[in-house]
Write an enzyme that holds these catalytic residues in place. Sequence first.
Site, PDB file in Angstrom:
ATOM      1  N   ARG A   1       0.824  -1.208   0.000  1.00  0.00           N
ATOM      2  CA  ARG A   1       0.000   0.000   0.000  1.00  0.00           C
ATOM      3  C   ARG A   1       0.858   1.257   0.000  1.00  0.00           C
ATOM      4  NH1 ARG A   1      -2.536  -3.880   3.053  1.00  0.00           N
ATOM      5  NH2 ARG A   1      -4.696  -4.300   2.407  1.00  0.00           N
TER       6      ARG A   1
ATOM      7  N   HIS B   1       2.915 -12.315  -5.782  1.00  0.00           N
ATOM      8  CA  HIS B   1       1.837 -12.580  -4.831  1.00  0.00           C
ATOM      9  C   HIS B   1       1.510 -14.079  -4.876  1.00  0.00           C
ATOM     10  CE1 HIS B   1      -1.522 -11.807  -2.244  1.00  0.00           C
ATOM     11  NE2 HIS B   1      -1.390 -10.492  -2.338  1.00  0.00           N
TER      12      HIS B   1
ATOM     13  N   ASP C   1      -2.401 -10.526   7.711  1.00  0.00           N
ATOM     14  CA  ASP C   1      -2.115  -9.628   6.593  1.00  0.00           C
ATOM     15  C   ASP C   1      -1.146  -8.606   7.165  1.00  0.00           C
ATOM     16  OD1 ASP C   1      -1.976  -8.123   4.323  1.00  0.00           O
ATOM     17  OD2 ASP C   1      -4.058  -7.412   4.377  1.00  0.00           O
TER      18      ASP C   1
ATOM     19  N   GLU D   1       4.733 -12.587   0.444  1.00  0.00           N
ATOM     20  CA  GLU D   1       5.060 -11.475  -0.453  1.00  0.00           C
ATOM     21  C   GLU D   1       6.353 -10.807   0.028  1.00  0.00           C
ATOM     22  OE1 GLU D   1       1.405  -8.992  -0.669  1.00  0.00           O
ATOM     23  OE2 GLU D   1       0.537 -10.703   0.425  1.00  0.00           O
TER      24      GLU D   1
END
Length: 330
Positions: free
Chosen positions: A74, A170, A237, A295
Amino acid sequence: MKKEMYQGKEIERFTLTNANDTRVTILSLGGIIQEYSIMHNGQRENLVVNFDSAQEYADNPYQICKQIGRIAGRIKDARFELNGCEVQVPANENHNSLHGGDRGVSTQVFDGYQVSTNEVTLSLNLDPTVDGFPGSLTLMINYILHDNDRLDVTYDITAQSATVYDPTIHIYWALPQGLKNVDVQINGDQRQEVDAEKIPTGKLLANKGTAFDFSKPRDLAEAVETLRKEENQKGFDNGYAVEPSMTSPVVEINKKDQKVKIKVFSDRNGLVIFTADPQNGENDRQGIFDSLATEVQTLPDALHHDEFGNVRLAAGEHKQIKIAYQVEGY
């Protein structure tokens, strides 16, 4: 896979093999790793979550086994500074940018060249008209499958003008439903603090003694349950600070029922782990998971936190980035 078209281009499928009859299949759409399979106890086992068709990958929102860019993770407010000027890039998660936006590398069709039976190189030119990010660059991604079942992925990036680039794959490792009998170990003892929108604050937190501690092999299903009880978080996450190494894994997954170990290597300092069922939205919403994404990248939102690493490139700069996976049956 029958011939498919996407963005007016034919999707190519490249299959790499080695002396062990291990197979890796790469799609020109998004550089997808469609297959990473080994012969184990007389059976072929595909270790990654996959679809049969390229269109299914394109339609699925979970970025299944795709190359991510220009920037993994992000970007706060989809803005950052480049050469003293504030740049706005496409926002695709509220007002933030996630995984390169809706026209990022994962959505592009690469040109591909099969170098040999165990090697393929993909190439792509990026400029603002393609993905809305500043600057132009040439990207080459080389995949080599070695006879020890290690897959090396090398990025060669050449910037024609000032730009940013920090990729990940990913990749989703296919695990038993409920993540049963799977141990995970991470070579790092800190994680990123994030706000309510999962944007890093810039602070690193200690993992020891918390639900996030994978400093020793730990049962993943148990870790998820602890996370739910102690952190009110449905699944993982989370961004971890790791020790970069191409010889010691930054994360290791042990599928104890299948007796398979998966080791992930990276020359950068960040790892995001993500538990999901990316093929069944209802299961995923209920927290019934069957995969783990690993990731590897520079610590997320480094564009706003210089101490996390440098993901900017000057005009004319060349950069190489490496990721590797090692599979071992036992």
